[in-house]
Scaffold this motif. Structure first.
Motif, PDB file in Angstrom:
ATOM      1  N   THR A   1       0.545  -1.271  -0.142  1.00  0.00           N
ATOM      2  CA  THR A   1      -0.039   0.067   0.064  1.00  0.00           C
ATOM      3  C   THR A   1       0.723   1.245  -0.074  1.00  0.00           C
ATOM      4  O   THR A   1       2.066   1.340   0.142  1.00  0.00           O
ATOM      5  N   ALA A   2       0.247   2.255  -0.286  1.00  0.00           N
ATOM      6  CA  ALA A   2       0.941   3.650  -0.187  1.00  0.00           C
ATOM      7  C   ALA A   2      -0.316   4.747   0.530  1.00  0.00           C
ATOM      8  O   ALA A   2      -1.360   4.710   0.027  1.00  0.00           O
ATOM      9  N   HIS A   3       0.355   5.571   1.203  1.00  0.00           N
ATOM     10  CA  HIS A   3      -0.531   6.626   1.634  1.00  0.00           C
ATOM     11  C   HIS A   3      -1.116   7.449   0.633  1.00  0.00           C
ATOM     12  O   HIS A   3      -0.586   7.627  -0.459  1.00  0.00           O
ATOM     13  N   VAL A   4      -2.490   7.817   0.856  1.00  0.00           N
ATOM     14  CA  VAL A   4      -3.362   8.399  -0.251  1.00  0.00           C
ATOM     15  C   VAL A   4      -2.924  10.114  -0.138  1.00  0.00           C
ATOM     16  O   VAL A   4      -3.009  10.696   1.122  1.00  0.00           O
ATOM     17  N   ASP A   5      -2.717  10.367  -1.176  1.00  0.00           N
ATOM     18  CA  ASP A   5      -2.530  12.055  -1.327  1.00  0.00           C
ATOM     19  C   ASP A   5      -3.922  12.527  -1.684  1.00  0.00           C
ATOM     20  O   ASP A   5      -4.326  12.665  -2.770  1.00  0.00           O
ATOM     21  N   PHE A   6      -4.303  12.953  -0.515  1.00  0.00           N
ATOM     22  CA  PHE A   6      -5.893  13.303  -0.691  1.00  0.00           C
ATOM     23  C   PHE A   6      -5.963  14.905  -1.615  1.00  0.00           C
ATOM     24  O   PHE A   6      -6.842  15.210  -2.344  1.00  0.00           O
ATOM     25  N   ALA A   7      -5.158  15.917  -1.471  1.00  0.00           N
ATOM     26  CA  ALA A   7      -4.839  16.800  -2.282  1.00  0.00           C
ATOM     27  C   ALA A   7      -5.078  16.432  -3.718  1.00  0.00           C
ATOM     28  O   ALA A   7      -5.712  16.899  -4.528  1.00  0.00           O
ATOM     29  N   ALA A   8      -4.085  15.407  -4.320  1.00  0.00           N
ATOM     30  CA  ALA A   8      -4.170  15.113  -5.388  1.00  0.00           C
ATOM     31  C   ALA A   8      -5.241  14.431  -5.974  1.00  0.00           C
ATOM     32  O   ALA A   8      -5.843  14.621  -7.064  1.00  0.00           O
ATOM     33  N   LEU A   9      -6.078  13.674  -4.938  1.00  0.00           N
ATOM     34  CA  LEU A   9      -7.117  13.039  -5.262  1.00  0.00           C
ATOM     35  C   LEU A   9      -8.485  14.205  -5.438  1.00  0.00           C
ATOM     36  O   LEU A   9      -9.284  13.986  -6.468  1.00  0.00           O
ATOM     37  N   ALA A  10      -8.482  15.054  -4.837  1.00  0.00           N
ATOM     38  CA  ALA A  10      -9.723  16.242  -4.873  1.00  0.00           C
ATOM     39  C   ALA A  10      -9.057  17.138  -6.075  1.00  0.00           C
ATOM     40  O   ALA A  10     -10.269  17.199  -6.764  1.00  0.00           O
ATOM     41  N   ARG A  11      -7.798  17.213  -6.514  1.00  0.00           N
ATOM     42  CA  ARG A  11      -7.649  17.847  -7.829  1.00  0.00           C
ATOM     43  C   ARG A  11      -8.151  17.179  -8.938  1.00  0.00           C
ATOM     44  O   ARG A  11      -8.430  17.718  -9.870  1.00  0.00           O
ATOM     45  N   MET A  12      -7.969  15.884  -8.904  1.00  0.00           N
ATOM     46  CA  MET A  12      -8.438  15.014 -10.057  1.00  0.00           C
ATOM     47  C   MET A  12      -9.864  15.228 -10.086  1.00  0.00           C
ATOM     48  O   MET A  12     -10.533  15.441 -11.461  1.00  0.00           O
ATOM     49  N   ALA A  13     -10.536  15.172  -9.079  1.00  0.00           N
ATOM     50  CA  ALA A  13     -12.361  15.327  -8.993  1.00  0.00           C
ATOM     51  C   ALA A  13     -12.457  16.719  -9.612  1.00  0.00           C
ATOM     52  O   ALA A  13     -13.366  16.705 -10.471  1.00  0.00           O
ATOM     53  N   LEU A  14     -12.009  17.781  -9.128  1.00  0.00           N
ATOM     54  CA  LEU A  14     -12.252  19.084  -9.694  1.00  0.00           C
ATOM     55  C   LEU A  14     -12.052  19.000 -11.096  1.00  0.00           C
ATOM     56  O   LEU A  14     -12.610  19.692 -11.911  1.00  0.00           O
ATOM     57  N   GLY A  15     -10.891  18.413 -11.706  1.00  0.00           N
ATOM     58  CA  GLY A  15     -10.601  18.371 -12.975  1.00  0.00           C
ATOM     59  C   GLY A  15     -11.660  17.778 -13.778  1.00  0.00           C
ATOM     60  O   GLY A  15     -11.841  18.037 -15.045  1.00  0.00           O
ATOM     61  N   GLN A  16     -12.474  16.737 -13.276  1.00  0.00           N
ATOM     62  CA  GLN A  16     -13.517  16.273 -13.917  1.00  0.00           C
ATOM     63  C   GLN A  16     -15.064  16.732 -13.810  1.00  0.00           C
ATOM     64  O   GLN A  16     -15.897  16.218 -14.214  1.00  0.00           O
ATOM     65  N   GLY A  17     -14.976  18.075 -13.133  1.00  0.00           N
ATOM     66  CA  GLY A  17     -16.293  18.602 -12.741  1.00  0.00           C
ATOM     67  C   GLY A  17     -16.942  18.388 -11.754  1.00  0.00           C
ATOM     68  O   GLY A  17     -17.973  18.906 -11.347  1.00  0.00           O
ATOM     69  N   ALA A  18     -16.309  17.404 -10.755  1.00  0.00           N
ATOM     70  CA  ALA A  18     -17.064  17.232  -9.369  1.00  0.00           C
ATOM     71  C   ALA A  18     -16.542  18.243  -8.308  1.00  0.00           C
ATOM     72  O   ALA A  18     -15.625  19.242  -8.832  1.00  0.00           O
ATOM     73  N   VAL A  19     -16.897  18.258  -7.197  1.00  0.00           N
ATOM     74  CA  VAL A  19     -16.410  19.152  -6.256  1.00  0.00           C
ATOM     75  C   VAL A  19     -16.009  18.068  -4.895  1.00  0.00           C
ATOM     76  O   VAL A  19     -16.391  17.119  -5.045  1.00  0.00           O
TER      77      VAL A  19
END
Length: 365
Positions: A269-287
């Motif tokens: 496993t690896a620690h989740v980068d929540f900031a990167a995950l959130a930026r991916m979501a914003l890039g697809q039109g989610a919040v």
């Protein structure tokens, strides 16, 4: 003694050259015959790790009540998809559905869908969720149309990552190769990898810094689904909100192990980068909202009150176990999950903050 998968990986490296860390992880976890998740139930005392739903029923119950509140906030659509990503033995979903029984209309509208690739865990889920109508899928993209409520507990930490190390001439990809004796070792691609710059957080990176980039496919698919089909997702995992560091780890028998020692026989496993995950979501039109510390989130949902009620029902014999479980879920000391684990909500735009999140906790980049 080496594993069969280790022999296959060595042969692959000998033929093609050193492997990206992501490909090594994907083989270790998902190889169709020898992959870690393809061959065993990894959970519990006899496995390699324990997740929050296995610690206490309170975790799944509170997430079930959160799902009811989210459904009501969405306008109580009927039908809708209640989805779990990487559902383990099905414990979280079973507890969530039981708690959601306080709202019979929610249960009548819910269509339960599980995204799971492990045949061993699918069988465990069938047993745990016997009596419920459940559909299984290999990928998020395979889910049928309709509004969704998605629960993802310790799902993203198992996605393969790539690693890059900063040097004077740029980022160099870390790879898995062979030493002179045929042992698996980590090394660096001598050529810089310019694309890694796009994954790096803003600001300078010191020499020797390790940048990790999670496989983006599932996150992008989830965000697109929310943005176009409507709904909300709750992501619970251990991780951080950006930065650098080598977080790749192996777990075997509830202890840390060498990630290269026994491919396919230990959890990677690896620690989740929540900031990167959130930026991916914003890039697809989610919040996105959060991330919040898990302890903070569960206390907002009523963990303390639920634990007190259970202790009253259990009597003196069960009080200590319930109190210990609640502390493990929400505590902040070493070995407790309250701050190490984070909670991020992803949602379709325009509905306001999801339950237990405040408007000012919206992620803005």
């Amino acid at each position: 003694m080496t594993s069969t998968l280790a022999d296959e990986i060595r042969a692959l490296i000998a033929a093609e050259g050193p492997l990206p860390v992501s490909r090594y992880m994907a083989l270790c976890l998902g190889h169709p015959r020898h992959g870690y998740y393809m061959t065993r139930d990894p959970l519990g005392a006899r496995g390699d790790f324990t997740t929050a739903p296995e610690i206490s029923q309170m975790f799944g119950e509170l997430l079930g009540l959160w799902a009811v509140a989210a459904w009501q906030q969405m306008g109580a659509p009927s039908p809708f998809l209640l989805v779990e990503l990487g559902p383990g033995r099905g414990t979280l979903m079973a507890d969530a559905l039981r708690a959601a029984g306080v709202a019979p209309a929610f249960g009548a509208a819910a269509r339960v869908h599980l995204v799971e690739t492990s045949p061993v865990l699918r069988q465990a889920q069938r047993q745990t969720l016997a009596g419920h109508d459940v559909s299984w899928h290999d990928r998020i993209e395979d889910l049928p149309a309709g509004p969704v409520i998605v629960l993802a507990n310790e799902f993203f930490d198992a996605l393969p990552i790539d690693q890059y190390v900063r040097a004077a001439d740029g980022w160099h990809e870390r790879r898995v190769g062979l030493d002179a004796d045929g042992r698996l070792i980590f090394g660096l691609d001598p050529r810089p990898t310019p694309v890694a710059t796009a994954f790096a957080p803003p600001g300078p990176a010191p020499d020797g810094a390790v940048l990790e980039h999670m496989e983006s496919g599932p996150a992008l698919a989830l965000a697109r689904r929310l943005a176009t089909g409507g709904g909300v997702a709750l992501v619970v995992d251990y991780g951080h909100a950006g930065g650098f560091g080598d977080t790749l780890q192996a777990l075997s028998r509830h202890a840390f192990a060498d990630p290269l020692a026994a491919p396919g026989d230990a959890d990677l496993t690896a620690h989740v980068d929540f900031a990167a995950l959130a930026r991916m979501a914003l890039g697809q039109g989610a919040v996105a909202f959060g991330p919040l510390p898990q302890g903070h989130f569960l206390l907002r949902l009523g963990l303390a009150e639920r634990a007190e009620r259970l202790m009253t029902e259990a009597g003196a014999a069960g009080e200590e176990a319930i109190a210990t479980a609640a502390l493990r879920l929400a505590g902040t000391d070493a070995g407790q999950m309250g701050t190490l684990f984070k909670v991020l909500a992803l949602a379709a735009p325009g509905r306001g903050a999801p339950p237990a999140f405040l408007p000012e906790e919206a992620f803005r980049g």
